[in-house]
Scaffold this active site. Structure first.
Site, PDB file in Angstrom:
ATOM      1  N   TYR A  73     -52.040  70.527  -9.323  1.00 59.78           N
ATOM      2  CA  TYR A  73     -50.795  70.958  -9.975  1.00 59.78           C
ATOM      3  C   TYR A  73     -49.661  71.122  -8.961  1.00 59.78           C
ATOM      4  O   TYR A  73     -48.533  70.664  -9.196  1.00 59.78           O
ATOM      5  CB  TYR A  73     -51.023  72.296 -10.708  1.00 59.78           C
ATOM      6  N   PHE A 125     -24.303  53.163 -17.138  1.00 58.42           N
ATOM      7  CA  PHE A 125     -25.363  52.635 -17.983  1.00 58.42           C
ATOM      8  C   PHE A 125     -25.414  53.520 -19.232  1.00 58.42           C
ATOM      9  O   PHE A 125     -24.948  54.645 -19.204  1.00 58.42           O
ATOM     10  CB  PHE A 125     -26.691  52.684 -17.201  1.00 58.42           C
ATOM     11  N   ASP A 126     -25.991  53.018 -20.348  1.00 58.82           N
ATOM     12  CA  ASP A 126     -25.842  53.802 -21.594  1.00 58.82           C
ATOM     13  C   ASP A 126     -26.488  55.194 -21.552  1.00 58.82           C
ATOM     14  O   ASP A 126     -25.945  56.136 -22.092  1.00 58.82           O
ATOM     15  CB  ASP A 126     -26.210  53.006 -22.858  1.00 58.82           C
ATOM     16  N   ASP A 215     -26.673  55.493  -8.606  1.00 59.85           N
ATOM     17  CA  ASP A 215     -27.630  55.258  -9.683  1.00 59.85           C
ATOM     18  C   ASP A 215     -28.389  54.020  -9.200  1.00 59.85           C
ATOM     19  O   ASP A 215     -27.903  52.898  -9.286  1.00 59.85           O
ATOM     20  CB  ASP A 215     -26.876  55.002 -11.001  1.00 59.85           C
ATOM     21  N   ALA A 217     -31.315  52.297  -9.715  1.00 58.79           N
ATOM     22  CA  ALA A 217     -32.430  51.629 -10.419  1.00 58.79           C
ATOM     23  C   ALA A 217     -32.812  50.286  -9.783  1.00 58.79           C
ATOM     24  O   ALA A 217     -33.974  49.959  -9.657  1.00 58.79           O
ATOM     25  CB  ALA A 217     -32.069  51.424 -11.888  1.00 58.79           C
ATOM     26  N   LYS A 258     -37.645  50.197 -12.704  1.00 60.96           N
ATOM     27  CA  LYS A 258     -37.128  48.898 -12.271  1.00 60.96           C
ATOM     28  C   LYS A 258     -37.617  48.634 -10.845  1.00 60.96           C
ATOM     29  O   LYS A 258     -38.743  48.200 -10.682  1.00 60.96           O
ATOM     30  CB  LYS A 258     -35.597  48.864 -12.368  1.00 60.96           C
ATOM     31  N   HIS A 450     -28.311  49.384 -33.440  1.00 59.88           N
ATOM     32  CA  HIS A 450     -29.044  48.148 -33.155  1.00 59.88           C
ATOM     33  C   HIS A 450     -30.556  48.350 -33.090  1.00 59.88           C
ATOM     34  O   HIS A 450     -31.317  47.441 -33.359  1.00 59.88           O
ATOM     35  CB  HIS A 450     -28.545  47.515 -31.847  1.00 59.88           C
TER      36      HIS A 450
HETATM   37  C1  LIG Z   1     -32.758  52.013 -16.860  1.00 61.12           C
HETATM   38  C2  LIG Z   1     -31.597  52.636 -16.251  1.00 61.12           C
HETATM   39  C3  LIG Z   1     -31.358  54.017 -16.372  1.00 61.12           C
HETATM   40  C4  LIG Z   1     -32.229  54.917 -17.216  1.00 61.12           C
HETATM   41  O1  LIG Z   1     -33.529  54.974 -16.781  1.00 61.12           O
HETATM   42  P1  LIG Z   1     -34.784  55.188 -17.735  1.00 61.12           P
HETATM   43  O2  LIG Z   1     -35.928  55.114 -16.771  1.00 61.12           O
HETATM   44  O3  LIG Z   1     -34.794  54.105 -18.752  1.00 61.12           O
HETATM   45  O4  LIG Z   1     -34.653  56.538 -18.341  1.00 61.12           O
HETATM   46  C5  LIG Z   1     -30.251  54.545 -15.721  1.00 61.12           C
HETATM   47  N1  LIG Z   1     -29.405  53.775 -15.022  1.00 61.12           N
HETATM   48  C6  LIG Z   1     -29.594  52.446 -14.909  1.00 61.12           C
HETATM   49  C7  LIG Z   1     -28.616  51.632 -14.119  1.00 61.12           C
HETATM   50  C8  LIG Z   1     -30.676  51.828 -15.519  1.00 61.12           C
HETATM   51  O5  LIG Z   1     -30.826  50.506 -15.423  1.00 61.12           O
END
Ligand SMILES: *Cc1c(COP(=O)(O)O)cnc(C)c1O
Length: 465
Positions: A73, A125-126, A215, A217, A258, A450
């Protein structure tokens, strides 16, 4: 073999069968799904290019590491491995594991964003936008101006530094919670950001005392583009470039689904002890103890290996080469795509391909449905279905800037022959493109329509619009 095919720098040890349903079955499935590709069962899909997120094929080394997970843990050995790898690559002292990118966003924004404050980004990103709004913040996009969709220019993911300066002087630094650089810039086609742009933005932020985060990813894909296309970086390793890049920021949030080369995971890395303490306080309430953050010990082991593997030049060269290869094959069929191809997907300009279908009838969705009908392939519309419509609270109408279809490429999953097949499917669709008709929505939820809406084909092309 075609000469321009990128060769996989790995061989296959474990396989997963896929099956192409016959045409009758596919017609029945897409009709049952009300022409919404999110409602198809993945089993009924032959090649799935819905997303590159969490769809990576792990290496033998990662599967081996999985067995080494320490599920204690607190203070697990697996966390110490993960912490060390992240500290090295991100050049930050404090490491916070998260179960995915959006939980990292929630933790950060809940800690630093005061209601009404701005969050600036090259392009949100969304989920980043969603979490900013959720915390009462105001998301502002500052993409570099004059980004033409089809122009093959390098580093189209950049932030507009003049607009950044202007925004700061108009609104004052105290109105801004933080500045974020998304690498690669997902929402503008996985386009990279140059080191020069990162340096400039960092300089502006720090001159005004603003918190600057990545950010991250797809940080490794971005580093590959810097090495390939930016002067002065050809001789540097991907790891050296990553370290330089991260050194310009106060921290990073990352969706490790990613470039973590894993099926789940995320992280925050930062240097400010006070900020770290605040984030971990909240994290223990909503995510888990600070040495696992909603992940299992085995996930942390997998990420420790994945974050190293993604820095391998041969892997990135093949990966980015595969995206470029698919893009070139699709272009050969006379189909307009977003140029240059970016890091994780090919984007088809469905608006230009199907000019006889008005945006209210969703040319991107028409093409996406056709991919499944013609070849059992799943791709996603990024156009009027995703971004258009009416805000249920204000009645404001939204218009999508483009009618695109995204072919996202999972890491290490599909081979060149799969992509040759995709190019054939597109060519067959294009051969009868004049006969394609649009769709209308028959059932629509209030938000993010969508994902769950129902559609039906429009019987005839409207001549009155
Ligand atoms: C996928 C992504 C996120 C969100 O990450 P999740 O693992 O899907 O929660 C944030 N910013 C970017 C640029 C992304 O491609």
């Amino acid at each position: 073999m075609k000469r321009n095919q990128p060769i996989e720098p790995h061989r296959i040890k474990s396989i997963e069968p896929i099956k192409l349903l016959n045409r009758h079955e596919r017609e029945a499935k897409i009709k049952d799904a009300h022409f919404n590709i999110f409602k198809l069962d993945a089993e009924d899909i032959y090649i799935d290019l819905l997303t590159d997120s969490g769809t990576t094929a792990m290496s033998a080394k990662q599967w081996g590491a999985l067995m080494m997970g320490d599920e204690s843990y607190a203070g697990a050995r697996s966390f110490r491995h993960f912490e060390k790898v992240v500290q090295e690559i991100f050049v930050k002292e404090f490491v916070i594991p998260c179960h995915q990118g959006r939980s990292a966003e929630n933790l950060m924004f809940s800690t630093v964003v005061k209601p009404g404050q701005y969050v600036l980004n090259n392009t949100h990103f969304d989920t980043t936008r969603g979490n900013t709004l959720h915390c009462g913040g105001v998301p502002i996009d500052l993409p570099s101006s004059a980004v033409e969709l089809l122009d093959a220019e390098a580093f189209k993911g950049n932030m507009d530094v003049d607009k950044l300066e202007q925004f700061i002087s108009e609104h004052g630094p105290e109105s801004i919670a933080m500045v974020i650089m998304t690498v690669t810039n997902n929402s503008v086609g996985g386009q990279p950001v140059s080191m020069a742009n990162i340096k400039e933005v960092s300089e502006v932020c720090h001159r005004h005392g603003l918190l600057f985060f990545f950010d991250a990813a797809r940080f490794a894909e971005n580093c590959y583009f810097i090495k390939r296309d930016e002067a002065g970086y050809a001789g540097k390793s991907i790891e050296e470039i990553a370290k330089e890049m991260f050194s310009y920021a106060d921290g990073a949030m990352m969706s490790a689904k990613k470039d973590g080369m894993a099926n789940i995971g995320g992280l925050i890395a930062l240097n400010d002890k006070q900020l770290f303490d605040k984030v971990t306080e909240l994290m223990i309430v909503i995510e888990g103890f600070c040495t696992y953050g909603g992940l299992a010990g085995r996930d942390l082991e997998v990420l420790s290996v994945g974050l190293k593997e993604v820095l391998d030049f041969d892997y990135l060269h093949y990966r980015i080469g595969q995206v470029a290869y698919l893009g070139a094959e699709i272009q050969k069929a006379g189909i307009p795509i977003v140029m240059p191809t970016g890091g994780h997907a090919v984007f088809i300009d469905a608006g230009r391909l199907l000019p006889h279908i008005p945006s209210e009838q969703f040319p991107g969705q028409t093409l996406a449905v056709e991919f499944y009908r013609e070849g059992g392939v799943r791709v996603v519309e990024i156009g009027s279905l995703m971004f258009g419509g009416v805000d249920p609270n204000t009645g404001q109408e939204f218009k999508a800037p483009h009618e695109l279809v995204r072919l996202a490429m999972p890491r290490r999953v599909y081979t060149n022959s799969h992509y040759d097949y995709i190019a054939e499917v597109v060519a067959r669709i294009v051969a009868r493109k004049e006969k394609l008709t649009g769709y209308s929505i028959t059932r629509e939820p209030r938000l993010l329509r969508h994902f769950t809406c129902d559609l039906e084909p429009v019987k005839k092309v409207s001549m009155t619009v």
